[in-house]
Design an enzyme around this catalytic site. Sequence first.
Site, PDB file in Angstrom:
ATOM      1  CG  ASP A  94      -4.733   4.534   5.859  1.00 47.75           C
ATOM      2  OD1 ASP A  94      -5.417   4.413   5.056  1.00 47.75           O
ATOM      3  OD2 ASP A  94      -3.834   3.394   5.763  1.00 47.75           O
ATOM      4  CE  LYS A 123       1.959  -0.949   7.068  1.00 48.32           C
ATOM      5  NZ  LYS A 123       1.667   0.151   6.890  1.00 48.32           N
ATOM      6  N   GLY A 137       0.854  -1.426  -0.063  1.00 46.70           N
ATOM      7  CA  GLY A 137      -0.053   0.130  -0.046  1.00 46.70           C
ATOM      8  C   GLY A 137       0.560   1.490  -0.165  1.00 46.70           C
ATOM      9  CB  VAL A 189       2.645  -6.300   4.878  1.00 43.83           C
ATOM     10  CG1 VAL A 189       2.262  -6.637   6.630  1.00 43.83           C
ATOM     11  CG2 VAL A 189       2.224  -4.694   5.335  1.00 43.83           C
ATOM     12  CG  MET A 214       1.415   4.496   5.712  1.00 41.31           C
ATOM     13  SD  MET A 214       2.987   5.591   5.173  1.00 41.31           S
ATOM     14  CE  MET A 214       4.153   5.490   6.744  1.00 41.31           C
TER      15      MET A 214
END
Length: 153
Positions: free
Chosen positions: A136, A43, A23, A28, A25
């Site tokens: 989020d 992550k 995503g 993962v 950020m």
Amino acid sequence: MSRQILPGTIIGRYEIRSQLGAGGMGEVYLARDTELDRMVALKILPAAVAADQQRMRRFVQEAKSASSLNHHNIITIYEIGEADSTRFIATEFVEGTTLRQNLKRGRLALPEVFEIAIQIASGLAAAHDAGIVHRDIKTENILITEEETEGKR
């Protein structure tokens, strides 16, 4: 996004097993903590995020705040670290599917909708009580475990 990290790659004390998702950020991965012999979600932060000192300060502060929470509807943060210029966050690994994946299979029964909503509200209330605002909330960030869905469809 950055290059995909292959299974078997070692990042700090974590051995990558597979990619779980990606995503804005970061990516993962399912990884094994080689010191504590447990599975974690790792992550990996994008280089652009890691290079922005202001963003990293804010990110680290939010992670520190979140790591102080202990609630069954909020994942536990184990570590924020860096290895070989790779910034990462290690968290509890929760086996399940996202709410989005569940919704793709069809409509949810009303009792299931209520149960999920109650659990989301409970986790958010605990975070808000600690002065933390989750920025989020979306169906991809809500995990539904097998025990939560047994007998509800």
